[in-house]
Design a protein around this motif. Structure first.
Motif: not given
Length: 350
Positions: A248-250, A159-161, A232-238
């Motif tokens: 993706x689940x989150x 699900x690309x933002x 964690x997502x705030x610093x990037x998905x990778x």
């Protein structure tokens, strides 16, 4: 750690105290002259531990009835909706990593407005669990819009933002055009539709609060458990994947829950803009970007903001009242322009 916990506790205590004062002050303001002290007595007397300890001999029965049956339901509903929109705004901004994201980014506002519009013009009258038919239509339309946007924006199992944002914009425009068409063909109902889309708590009652409280409370509690994942997502998905986050689940879980919270809020209040945009930013300035602090602070901050806004909406024009969406826009639109200007200035400096 101890310093962060101390800051969290102090902030929560301050905001909680602010919310209590806002509720008491709002309950005392209105066409019926009820003093701040009398309002506090009536509210405190309803607390089980204080029952029988608060002197009520000097309280008029009419004042007690006005406060408990008319003012308090709309005050509590305003606080509930403010919390819901604010915490959803934090979730969407965290998922999209975009400070301009708000609870209506997935077309939820247009979906809710279309659902309510269809019920109004068709005269469909089937309420469910204490909600009016218009509220049921709005809730259904909001969830359907979010479902469409999610499936249009999804690419395989991802699900690309950016795709989600574009899908949300497209669906918003499509549904808005449908609403305009329906309004042009049903001019007799235009005023009713417009007033609903601008938001109001004038029909609030305790059953409505209870029905909306259940999904909002469960959803908000669920989002609080994802505070570390949002960090964690705030610093990037990778980078988030590197620390064991199933991105993706989150994203999917948070989007679904935040959409349900927003739909529940909109169904009982109409469209109230800028709450989920402004409050997270104000709180972020005070508490910082850590979602473990940002989420609970935003819950209380949104409640305080909407209680104050609703009080202004019902008292700034007498007789009658303004749609609350006008009040929140008066505060929110200038702040939105300020954000755009600040981001532009930062970009030019770089």
């Amino acid at each position: 750690m101890k310093k962060r916990n101390k800051k969290l506790i102090q902030g929560l205590v301050a905001l909680s105290a602010g919310l209590v004062l806002a509720v008491i002050a709002a309950s005392a303001i209105g066409s019926a002259d009820i003093s701040f002290g009398d309002s506090a007595k009536i509210l405190l007397a309803r607390i089980p531990l204080l029952n029988g300890m608060i002197p009520m001999d000097d309280i008029k029965p009419t004042h007690e009835a006005i406060l408990l049956k008319i003012r308090l339901p709309r005050i509590f509903l305003a606080a509930l909706v403010g919390s819901a929109l604010s915490v959803s705004g934090v979730a969407y901004q965290g998922i999209f990593k975009n400070p301009m994201a708000d609870p209506f980014v997935l077309g939820i506002s247009s979906g809710a407005a279309l659902g309510a519009t269809l019920v109004i013009v068709t005269g469909f009258n089937v309420g469910i669990a204490g909600l009016s038919s218009v509220s049921v239509g709005a809730f259904t339309g909001a969830l359907l819009a979010a479902y469409i946007v999610y499936n249009v924006g999804r690419v395989g199992n991802r699900t690309p933002v950016v795709t989600l944002l574009l899908a949300g914009i497209a669906v918003n425009y499509l549904l808005s055009s449908m609403i305009s068409l329906i309004m042009s063909l049903n001019r007799d109902e235009m005023e009713h539709i417009i007033f609903w889309t601008m938001g109001s708590f004038s029909t609030a009652d305790w059953l409505q609060i209870l029905v909306a409280f259940v999904p909002i409370a469960f959803g908000t509690t669920y989002l609080l458990t994802y505070a570390r994942d949002l960090n964690a997502l705030a610093i990037g998905e990778e980078s988030a994947k590197g620390v064991g986050v199933d991105t993706e689940k989150v994203k999917k879980n948070i989007l679904v829950v935040a959409s349900v919270i927003t739909a529940a809020a909109v169904s009982v209040s109409g469209i109230i803009g800028f709450v989920g945009l402004v409050i997270p930013h104000v709180v972020r300035i005070i508490s910082g970007p850590d979602h473990r602090t940002l989420l609970p602070f935003s819950i209380l901050g949104g409640a305080v903001f909407l209680v104050i806004s609703d009080t202004l909406a019902r008292t700034v024009v007498m007789p009658g009242e303004l749609p609350i969406g006008i009040i929140t826009s008066v505060f929110g639109a200038p702040y939105f322009l300020y954000l755009l200007y600040r981001n532009k200035t930062r970009s030019s400096v770089r």
